[in-house]
Design a protein around this motif. Structure first.
Motif, PDB file in Angstrom:
ATOM      1  N   THR A 194     -18.456 -79.118  71.480  1.00  0.00           N
ATOM      2  CA  THR A 194     -17.683 -78.888  70.266  1.00  0.00           C
ATOM      3  C   THR A 194     -18.680 -78.571  69.160  1.00  0.00           C
ATOM      4  O   THR A 194     -19.891 -78.527  69.396  1.00  0.00           O
ATOM      5  CB  THR A 194     -16.840 -80.131  69.880  1.00  0.00           C
TER       6      THR A 194
ATOM      7  N   PHE B   6     -16.549 -92.845  67.134  1.00  0.00           N
ATOM      8  CA  PHE B   6     -16.597 -91.646  67.971  1.00  0.00           C
ATOM      9  C   PHE B   6     -15.922 -91.820  69.333  1.00  0.00           C
ATOM     10  O   PHE B   6     -15.689 -90.838  70.030  1.00  0.00           O
ATOM     11  CB  PHE B   6     -18.048 -91.194  68.174  1.00  0.00           C
ATOM     12  N   THR B   7     -15.622 -93.047  69.734  1.00  0.00           N
ATOM     13  CA  THR B   7     -15.047 -93.305  71.060  1.00  0.00           C
ATOM     14  C   THR B   7     -13.759 -92.522  71.316  1.00  0.00           C
ATOM     15  O   THR B   7     -13.621 -91.899  72.373  1.00  0.00           O
ATOM     16  CB  THR B   7     -14.843 -94.814  71.278  1.00  0.00           C
ATOM     17  N   PRO B   8     -12.777 -92.496  70.394  1.00  0.00           N
ATOM     18  CA  PRO B   8     -11.557 -91.713  70.673  1.00  0.00           C
ATOM     19  C   PRO B   8     -11.825 -90.229  70.911  1.00  0.00           C
ATOM     20  O   PRO B   8     -11.181 -89.603  71.749  1.00  0.00           O
ATOM     21  CB  PRO B   8     -10.701 -91.918  69.417  1.00  0.00           C
ATOM     22  N   GLN B   9     -12.811 -89.672  70.212  1.00  0.00           N
ATOM     23  CA  GLN B   9     -13.137 -88.261  70.417  1.00  0.00           C
ATOM     24  C   GLN B   9     -13.779 -88.031  71.778  1.00  0.00           C
ATOM     25  O   GLN B   9     -13.491 -87.032  72.444  1.00  0.00           O
ATOM     26  CB  GLN B   9     -14.052 -87.763  69.289  1.00  0.00           C
TER      27      GLN B   9
ATOM     28  N   LYS C 240     -10.984 -88.209  74.356  1.00  0.00           N
ATOM     29  CA  LYS C 240     -10.174 -86.976  74.332  1.00  0.00           C
ATOM     30  C   LYS C 240     -10.906 -85.833  75.041  1.00  0.00           C
ATOM     31  O   LYS C 240     -10.323 -85.124  75.861  1.00  0.00           O
ATOM     32  CB  LYS C 240      -9.860 -86.594  72.890  1.00  0.00           C
ATOM     33  N   ILE C 241     -12.177 -85.670  74.742  1.00  0.00           N
ATOM     34  CA  ILE C 241     -12.955 -84.587  75.365  1.00  0.00           C
ATOM     35  C   ILE C 241     -13.075 -84.816  76.870  1.00  0.00           C
ATOM     36  O   ILE C 241     -12.894 -83.887  77.662  1.00  0.00           O
ATOM     37  CB  ILE C 241     -14.347 -84.458  74.702  1.00  0.00           C
TER      38      ILE C 241
END
Length: 173
Positions: free
Chosen positions: A45, A119-122, A125-126
């Motif tokens: 990203t 940053f864990t949720p991102q 998701k990735i």
């Protein structure tokens, strides 16, 4: 009167004759081999890159699901962090191409040393996007050509894990 008699005979025959079924078996080792062939998976990203490697496939006996543990390498702002992610998914059968796929992979755990919880949720998701985009398109098993015509009209009836083997039963409709 004759139509009613024919209909009644048809209904009786349909209820007496057993439905045809076909069972396909997948061992953990076979699933491991298929998933390992598509690794590593990389997604970039604008602010981070995630690389997924070294898959370990396990069959979750109590849930009849496929579990996948992956090493995660996260590169962000010139820093490299490492950890792992654990995902689970299910087996699906696509009649159009007479093939089985691992689908609906969801991250249940992710641990990466030294990254803020923000940053864990991102990362989750990735990881889900990357894994699902590949596994949804890659059959783990395709029926042999001689069975394909018969099985095109089949539906997945049951999935069961026994002795580290996944049994998928198709019902011919």
């Amino acid at each position: 009167m004759m139509n009613k008699l024919i209909l009644m005979v048809f209904v009786i025959c349909a209820s007496i004759l057993p439905a045809q079924a076909f069972t396909v078996k997948f061992s953990e080792a076979e699933l491991q081999e298929k998933v390992a062939k598509v690794m590593p998976l990389v997604k970039k990203t604008s602010f981070m890159a995630v690389e997924l490697t070294n898959p370990i496939v396990k069959l979750a006996k109590d849930k009849n699901q496929i579990e996948l543990q992956l090493n995660v390498k996260l590169e962000m702002a010139g820093l490299e962090k490492r950890g792992y992610a654990r995902l689970t998914g299910s087996l699906s059968y696509q009649a159009e191409d007479a093939a089985f796929y691992v689908t609906n992979m969801q991250v249940h755990e992710v641990k990466i040393d030294g990254i803020p919880d923000f940053f864990t949720p991102q990362v989750i998701k990735i990881a889900e996007q990357v894994v699902n985009s590949v596994l949804d398109q890659m059959p783990i098993y395709k029926l042999k050509d001689d069975l394909t015509q018969t099985m095109v009209k089949a539906v997945l009836e049951t999935i069961e894990v026994r002795n580290k083997t996944l049994f998928a039963t198709l019902k011919i409709i």
